[in-house]
Motif scaffolding. Sequence first.
Motif, PDB file in Angstrom:
ATOM      1  N   LYS A   1     -14.280   5.385  13.960  1.00  0.00           N
ATOM      2  CA  LYS A   1     -13.042   5.053  13.265  1.00  0.00           C
ATOM      3  C   LYS A   1     -13.351   4.068  12.142  1.00  0.00           C
ATOM      4  O   LYS A   1     -14.140   3.132  12.318  1.00  0.00           O
ATOM      5  N   ILE A   2     -12.708   4.272  10.991  1.00  0.00           N
ATOM      6  CA  ILE A   2     -12.880   3.424   9.810  1.00  0.00           C
ATOM      7  C   ILE A   2     -11.494   2.953   9.371  1.00  0.00           C
ATOM      8  O   ILE A   2     -10.597   3.784   9.184  1.00  0.00           O
ATOM      9  N   VAL A   3     -11.332   1.640   9.203  1.00  0.00           N
ATOM     10  CA  VAL A   3     -10.053   1.099   8.741  1.00  0.00           C
ATOM     11  C   VAL A   3     -10.316   0.029   7.689  1.00  0.00           C
ATOM     12  O   VAL A   3     -11.055  -0.924   7.939  1.00  0.00           O
ATOM     13  N   HIS A   4      -9.729   0.213   6.515  1.00  0.00           N
ATOM     14  CA  HIS A   4      -9.748  -0.793   5.446  1.00  0.00           C
ATOM     15  C   HIS A   4      -8.344  -1.391   5.374  1.00  0.00           C
ATOM     16  O   HIS A   4      -7.362  -0.641   5.343  1.00  0.00           O
ATOM     17  N   ARG A   5      -8.253  -2.743   5.334  1.00  0.00           N
ATOM     18  CA  ARG A   5      -6.936  -3.370   5.416  1.00  0.00           C
ATOM     19  C   ARG A   5      -6.910  -4.721   4.705  1.00  0.00           C
ATOM     20  O   ARG A   5      -7.948  -5.244   4.314  1.00  0.00           O
ATOM     21  N   ASP A   6      -5.715  -5.266   4.602  1.00  0.00           N
ATOM     22  CA  ASP A   6      -5.479  -6.613   4.072  1.00  0.00           C
ATOM     23  C   ASP A   6      -6.044  -6.794   2.653  1.00  0.00           C
ATOM     24  O   ASP A   6      -6.794  -7.721   2.383  1.00  0.00           O
ATOM     25  N   PHE A   7      -5.630  -5.923   1.761  1.00  0.00           N
ATOM     26  CA  PHE A   7      -6.123  -5.931   0.388  1.00  0.00           C
ATOM     27  C   PHE A   7      -5.505  -7.054  -0.439  1.00  0.00           C
ATOM     28  O   PHE A   7      -4.292  -7.278  -0.376  1.00  0.00           O
ATOM     29  N   ILE A   8      -6.333  -7.708  -1.215  1.00  0.00           N
ATOM     30  CA  ILE A   8      -5.889  -8.645  -2.249  1.00  0.00           C
ATOM     31  C   ILE A   8      -6.478  -8.120  -3.554  1.00  0.00           C
ATOM     32  O   ILE A   8      -7.701  -8.081  -3.712  1.00  0.00           O
ATOM     33  N   CYS A   9      -5.615  -7.683  -4.458  1.00  0.00           N
ATOM     34  CA  CYS A   9      -6.065  -6.985  -5.667  1.00  0.00           C
ATOM     35  C   CYS A   9      -5.868  -7.817  -6.930  1.00  0.00           C
ATOM     36  O   CYS A   9      -4.878  -8.532  -7.064  1.00  0.00           O
ATOM     37  N   THR A  10      -6.814  -7.669  -7.840  1.00  0.00           N
ATOM     38  CA  THR A  10      -6.723  -8.205  -9.193  1.00  0.00           C
ATOM     39  C   THR A  10      -6.923  -7.023 -10.129  1.00  0.00           C
ATOM     40  O   THR A  10      -7.862  -6.243  -9.947  1.00  0.00           O
ATOM     41  N   VAL A  11      -6.037  -6.890 -11.106  1.00  0.00           N
ATOM     42  CA  VAL A  11      -6.032  -5.692 -11.942  1.00  0.00           C
ATOM     43  C   VAL A  11      -6.093  -6.048 -13.421  1.00  0.00           C
ATOM     44  O   VAL A  11      -5.412  -6.964 -13.873  1.00  0.00           O
ATOM     45  N   ASP A  12      -6.901  -5.305 -14.153  1.00  0.00           N
ATOM     46  CA  ASP A  12      -6.926  -5.334 -15.609  1.00  0.00           C
ATOM     47  C   ASP A  12      -6.566  -3.922 -16.050  1.00  0.00           C
ATOM     48  O   ASP A  12      -7.439  -3.085 -16.271  1.00  0.00           O
ATOM     49  N   ASP A  13      -5.262  -3.647 -16.122  1.00  0.00           N
ATOM     50  CA  ASP A  13      -4.837  -2.279 -16.436  1.00  0.00           C
ATOM     51  C   ASP A  13      -5.113  -1.897 -17.878  1.00  0.00           C
ATOM     52  O   ASP A  13      -5.239  -0.722 -18.191  1.00  0.00           O
ATOM     53  N   THR A  14      -5.245  -2.874 -18.754  1.00  0.00           N
ATOM     54  CA  THR A  14      -5.574  -2.573 -20.149  1.00  0.00           C
ATOM     55  C   THR A  14      -6.928  -1.886 -20.257  1.00  0.00           C
ATOM     56  O   THR A  14      -7.125  -1.002 -21.083  1.00  0.00           O
ATOM     57  N   ASN A  15      -7.870  -2.286 -19.378  1.00  0.00           N
ATOM     58  CA  ASN A  15      -9.229  -1.746 -19.431  1.00  0.00           C
ATOM     59  C   ASN A  15      -9.584  -0.861 -18.246  1.00  0.00           C
ATOM     60  O   ASN A  15     -10.739  -0.498 -18.066  1.00  0.00           O
ATOM     61  N   GLY A  16      -8.595  -0.515 -17.409  1.00  0.00           N
ATOM     62  CA  GLY A  16      -8.844   0.391 -16.293  1.00  0.00           C
ATOM     63  C   GLY A  16      -9.771  -0.177 -15.238  1.00  0.00           C
ATOM     64  O   GLY A  16     -10.633   0.525 -14.711  1.00  0.00           O
TER      65      GLY A  16
END
Length: 132
Positions: free
Chosen positions: A70-85
């Motif tokens: 079983k594989i589980v990825h959780r508790d994400f904290i994201c930082t995004v630069d949508d201008t540069n993808g």
Amino acid sequence: MQYAPTLRRDELIAFATQTYFGSVDAKDMAATLACFHDEALFTVQTSFTTHAGKPAIERMFVDFFGAWEKIVHRDFICTVDDTNGRIAASFIADLTAADGSVTTLNNTNFWRLRDGKFQEVHVYMSGANVLV
């Protein structure tokens, strides 16, 4: 050259955390590989390992999917630069072996997207490299 973004902030987060990691957690190889360009690079920075191109990335995931019940990825904290993808996410990965033992990793991934798919992935892993 100016990057022309194809995904907004919320779409980048959904792509990384739901589409990609949802496919990985479901061990859905076709959906996982659909997230990558054919010539994508997948590097585990903490072990100096690079998988170049979709066939090498697929082989890595065949081994990864086969190694864990079983594989589980959780508790994400994201930082995004949508201008540069670009998107970065810190998260927890819980990996359960066939004997029921659990390996928990605290990881951070950095992704660069081109045309809505991963062109580069850089992984920083807290423990031994499980993506060999």
